[in-house]
Write an enzyme that holds these catalytic residues in place. Structure first.
Site, PDB file in Angstrom:
ATOM      1  N   THR A  71      37.541  14.987  31.276  1.00  0.00           N
ATOM      2  CA  THR A  71      38.009  14.781  32.620  1.00  0.00           C
ATOM      3  C   THR A  71      37.611  13.710  33.235  1.00  0.00           C
ATOM      4  O   THR A  71      36.195  13.493  33.244  1.00  0.00           O
ATOM      5  CB  THR A  71      38.346  16.039  33.340  1.00  0.00           C
ATOM      6  OG1 THR A  71      36.926  16.571  33.705  1.00  0.00           O
ATOM      7  CG2 THR A  71      39.025  17.154  32.644  1.00  0.00           C
TER       8      THR A  71
ATOM      9  N   LYS B 274      44.589  20.766  55.466  1.00  0.00           N
ATOM     10  CA  LYS B 274      44.967  22.038  56.382  1.00  0.00           C
ATOM     11  C   LYS B 274      44.629  21.822  57.591  1.00  0.00           C
ATOM     12  O   LYS B 274      43.602  21.906  58.385  1.00  0.00           O
ATOM     13  CB  LYS B 274      43.863  23.190  55.766  1.00  0.00           C
ATOM     14  CG  LYS B 274      44.441  24.781  55.703  1.00  0.00           C
ATOM     15  CD  LYS B 274      43.647  25.443  54.861  1.00  0.00           C
ATOM     16  CE  LYS B 274      44.353  26.878  54.745  1.00  0.00           C
ATOM     17  NZ  LYS B 274      43.553  27.840  54.192  1.00  0.00           N
TER      18      LYS B 274
ATOM     19  N   GLU C 136      43.253  18.678  29.862  1.00  0.00           N
ATOM     20  CA  GLU C 136      43.443  19.996  29.085  1.00  0.00           C
ATOM     21  C   GLU C 136      44.632  20.602  28.457  1.00  0.00           C
ATOM     22  O   GLU C 136      44.427  21.549  27.866  1.00  0.00           O
ATOM     23  CB  GLU C 136      42.963  21.095  30.437  1.00  0.00           C
ATOM     24  CG  GLU C 136      41.468  20.825  30.992  1.00  0.00           C
ATOM     25  CD  GLU C 136      41.325  20.053  32.273  1.00  0.00           C
ATOM     26  OE1 GLU C 136      42.360  18.898  32.281  1.00  0.00           O
ATOM     27  OE2 GLU C 136      40.629  20.056  33.085  1.00  0.00           O
TER      28      GLU C 136
ATOM     29  N   TRP D 171      49.409  24.110  55.710  1.00  0.00           N
ATOM     30  CA  TRP D 171      49.065  22.969  54.787  1.00  0.00           C
ATOM     31  C   TRP D 171      49.990  21.832  55.028  1.00  0.00           C
ATOM     32  O   TRP D 171      51.335  21.994  55.343  1.00  0.00           O
ATOM     33  CB  TRP D 171      49.474  23.524  53.469  1.00  0.00           C
ATOM     34  CG  TRP D 171      48.316  24.530  52.863  1.00  0.00           C
ATOM     35  CD1 TRP D 171      47.119  24.827  53.212  1.00  0.00           C
ATOM     36  CD2 TRP D 171      48.519  25.307  51.542  1.00  0.00           C
ATOM     37  NE1 TRP D 171      46.632  25.474  52.515  1.00  0.00           N
ATOM     38  CE2 TRP D 171      47.272  25.885  51.433  1.00  0.00           C
ATOM     39  CE3 TRP D 171      49.469  25.508  50.633  1.00  0.00           C
ATOM     40  CZ2 TRP D 171      46.837  26.658  50.385  1.00  0.00           C
ATOM     41  CZ3 TRP D 171      49.266  26.291  49.497  1.00  0.00           C
ATOM     42  CH2 TRP D 171      48.042  27.101  49.517  1.00  0.00           C
TER      43      TRP D 171
HETATM   44  P1  AMP Z   1      44.345  14.149  34.015  1.00  0.00           P
HETATM   45  O1  AMP Z   1      43.345  15.181  33.293  1.00  0.00           O
HETATM   46  O2  AMP Z   1      43.058  13.193  34.574  1.00  0.00           O
HETATM   47  O3  AMP Z   1      45.325  13.651  33.441  1.00  0.00           O
HETATM   48  O4  AMP Z   1      44.585  14.477  35.412  1.00  0.00           O
HETATM   49  C1  AMP Z   1      45.703  15.773  35.753  1.00  0.00           C
HETATM   50  C2  AMP Z   1      45.889  15.939  36.996  1.00  0.00           C
HETATM   51  O5  AMP Z   1      46.553  14.707  37.526  1.00  0.00           O
HETATM   52  C3  AMP Z   1      46.627  16.974  37.262  1.00  0.00           C
HETATM   53  O6  AMP Z   1      46.158  18.414  37.461  1.00  0.00           O
HETATM   54  C4  AMP Z   1      47.474  16.405  38.349  1.00  0.00           C
HETATM   55  O7  AMP Z   1      46.752  16.787  39.668  1.00  0.00           O
HETATM   56  C5  AMP Z   1      47.628  14.840  38.274  1.00  0.00           C
HETATM   57  N1  AMP Z   1      48.951  14.599  37.739  1.00  0.00           N
HETATM   58  C6  AMP Z   1      49.212  14.398  36.525  1.00  0.00           C
HETATM   59  N2  AMP Z   1      50.195  14.190  36.332  1.00  0.00           N
HETATM   60  C7  AMP Z   1      51.038  14.128  37.622  1.00  0.00           C
HETATM   61  C8  AMP Z   1      52.424  13.627  38.309  1.00  0.00           C
HETATM   62  N3  AMP Z   1      53.355  13.372  37.577  1.00  0.00           N
HETATM   63  N4  AMP Z   1      52.551  14.086  39.448  1.00  0.00           N
HETATM   64  C9  AMP Z   1      51.290  14.246  40.302  1.00  0.00           C
HETATM   65  N5  AMP Z   1      50.269  14.577  39.974  1.00  0.00           N
HETATM   66  C10 AMP Z   1      50.069  14.528  38.695  1.00  0.00           C
END
Ligand code: AMP
Length: 541
Positions: free
Chosen positions: A187, A442, A332, A447
């Site tokens: 990540t 917050k 993940e 929220w």
């Molecule tokens: P990553 O593992 O780098 O792809 O990050 C995953 C995170 O990206 C998720 O837990 C979300 O917070 C954010 N994310 C992924 N897709 C979206 C989406 N379509 N809209 C908003 N947040 C997203």
């Protein structure tokens, strides 16, 4: 229990390549090379080169289970590695080329990469940390310019094409079973050290089949697929595997990630499915306004990684006649979790309401289960308004992080993964992201969704990008602050105008206390707003 009598057929990635080669040997992989020319070859060529590459890996001493790093743009060699490394029983570890040196050397050492394959155009980035990654035994360079290249890398450096030319094309896959590890992705790690998701053949095979469902991304043989999402970001969302699985042509932009170059490739290669983060499509939309091109060949502009503003979805559909498919996922989760496609009962709604639906992150694709819980872990209703943390489970969702010392609270005792996203889910299963848990504002115990404010602000005609963060406040504990990038084509908007623009759309206590103009919002290695940097810059107490 009476057991079924069906074959215990192992779900492994080599099966996908065998299938693609058997059925669609003439389909093509096209890459835009660093010099701007287009390189093309067929799936048959891909198959043969993957087999050669497996022999190259063996020649370099790669054993089943070893980690093999890649440091590259999206290109044909990177796709070869996607298949060859798992085919040789090893683990393809895609390194994010945009990480800082500290994180990069941490990841390489944590994964104990034995070999790293490097796009020669990116060599200086790896050279900068050569003395910190002494455990890497071999570096293999591709896209080496004519006349060779000089490098400061310690250890043994090889030229990809020279090794390939000397390698045999006969190879027997060394995959031992569907539960063998095949891929590793860390990540982006905006908090703490990056954490690794270790995919298995089975999880990636099922993710491929899952994402090819018509109710998911639904790639077919008719498609020309362009993953703009980097191959180091959650396996390019699985698209290279999906394309080979169904025989779609693949178009890879290489280092040519500028909006105008992407639009040109879409137009000339008649791309039908293109996938990337909102920043990319935002940039391309504004570029297309200055330099018009016909990109109506796209039947699905897949967008995920961050929230796609509703205004941008509307603009793509209304002005450019491009269907937008909003998706949500996580490294993940291999990564696909949800997609937002209209269902039958949305079809008779007015267009405006349909865009509202498409701006949601969408329903879980078959294979992914979701639930929302409150802070005590109690399950919450799917009523479209109750907010809670999203948890997921399924055959392509991680159950632990790779070699994480000291454990982790991301996995619940009853077998769910805590996403860290705060969401609502409608009765018909459409999920909307309100925020990351750590990014929520917050204010006075209530929220405020930074994502919603950002999306509304980005609908303002003079705003290119907007990020909202929480700043400490004496009375309300936290208040929202907006950081805004104006479009180049217009006068910068004034704070009072932005405030007036938001007023009719949100509760008064949601209105940001301040609007700061800037020329760029810092981004993470995967193109998300880097709120950690923004908080350091603007939210100090
Ligand atoms: P990553 O593992 O780098 O792809 O990050 C995953 C995170 O990206 C998720 O837990 C979300 O917070 C954010 N994310 C992924 N897709 C979206 C989406 N379509 N809209 C908003 N947040 C997203």
């Amino acid at each position: 229990m009476l057991s079924g009598l069906m074959m215990n057929y192992q779900l492994t990635i080599d099966r996908i390549l065998e299938h693609g080669n058997r059925l669609y040997p003439y389909k093509q992989v096209k890459t835009k090379l660093p010099d701007g020319t287009l390189h093309k070859y067929s799936y048959r060529d891909l198959f043969r080169r993957v087999k050669r590459l497996c022999n190259v890996l063996e020649g370099l001493g790669v054993q089943p289970g070893d980690r093999v790093g890649t440091f590259a743009w999206n290109n044909s060699q990177h796709v070869e590695l996607y298949f060859a490394v798992p085919g040789a029983g090893a683990v393809v570890h895609t390194l994010n080329i945009r990480l800082f040196t500290d994180q990069l050397s941490y990841i390489i050492n944590h994964a104990e990469d034995k070999v790293i394959f490097i796009d020669a155009t990116l060599l200086p980035l790896i050279e900068g940390l050569a003395d910190r990654i002494g455990g890497v035994e071999h570096f293999v360079l591709f896209n080496v310019p004519h006349g060779g290249i000089e490098t400061k890398l310690l250890g043994r450096v090889h030229d990809y094409e020279t090794l390939m030319a000397a390698a045999d094309e006969e190879y027997t896959w060394r995959v031992e079973g569907e539960n063998q590890a095949m891929g590793l992705c860390y990540t982006s790690g905006t908090t703490g050290h990056p954490k690794g998701s270790l995919y298995s053949h089975r999880s990636m095979y099922l993710h491929t089949v899952g994402s090819c469902q018509a109710a998911a991304v639904g790639v077919t043989e008719n498609d020309v697929v362009m993953p703009v999402v980097p191959q180091f970001h959650a396996m390019a969302w699985g698209l290279p595997y999906a394309a080979v699985n169904v025989g779609a042509d693949l178009v890879l932009p290489g280092p040519h990630m500028q909006p105008s170059a992407l639009a040109e490739m879409i137009e000339t290669e008649r791309v039908t499915v293109a996938a990337g983060v909102p920043t990319i499509w935002n940039g391309m939309y504004h570029d297309l306004k200055q330099n018009p091109r016909d990109i109506s060949c796209i039947r699905a502009l897949v967008v995920g990684g961050s929230a796609m503003p509703r205004s941008l979805i509307e603009a793509y559909e209304k002005e450019l006649h491009v269907n937008v498919v909003h998706a949500w996922g996580m490294t993940e989760m291999s990564p696909l979790g949800t997609v937002s496609k209209l269902l039958t009962h949305h079809m008779d709604r007015p267009q405006d309401q349909q865009w509202d639906v498409k701006a949601r992150q969408g329903y879980p694709i078959s294979g992914v289960e979701m639930r929302i819980v409150n802070e005590e872990g109690r399950e919450l209703p799917w009523d479209g308004t109750t907010m809670g943390e999203l948890q997921v489970r399924g055959p392509w969702v991680a159950r632990a992080y790779y070699r994480l010392d000291g454990g982790d609270d991301s996995f619940t005792e009853d077998g769910w993964f805590r996403t860290g996203d705060v969401v609502t889910i409608t009765e018909d299963g459409f999920m909307t992201i309100t925020d990351r848990t750590k990014d929520l504002v917050k204010s006075g115990g209530e929220w405020i969704s930074s994502v919603e404010l950002e999306n509304l602000l980005m609908a303002h005609p003079q705003v290119l990008e907007a990020a909202v963060i929480a700043v400490p406040h004496e009375r309300w504990q936290e208040r929202p602050l907006a950081v805004v990038v104006p479009t180049l084509a217009s006068e910068p908007p004034r704070a009072v105008e932005l405030r007036r623009f938001l007023e009719p759309q949100v509760a008064s206590w949601w209105l940001p206390d301040d609007f700061l103009l800037t020329d760029q919002i810092p981004k993470t290695g995967t193109g998300k707003f880097d709120k950690k940097v923004l908080r350091e810059r603007y939210a100090r107490t």
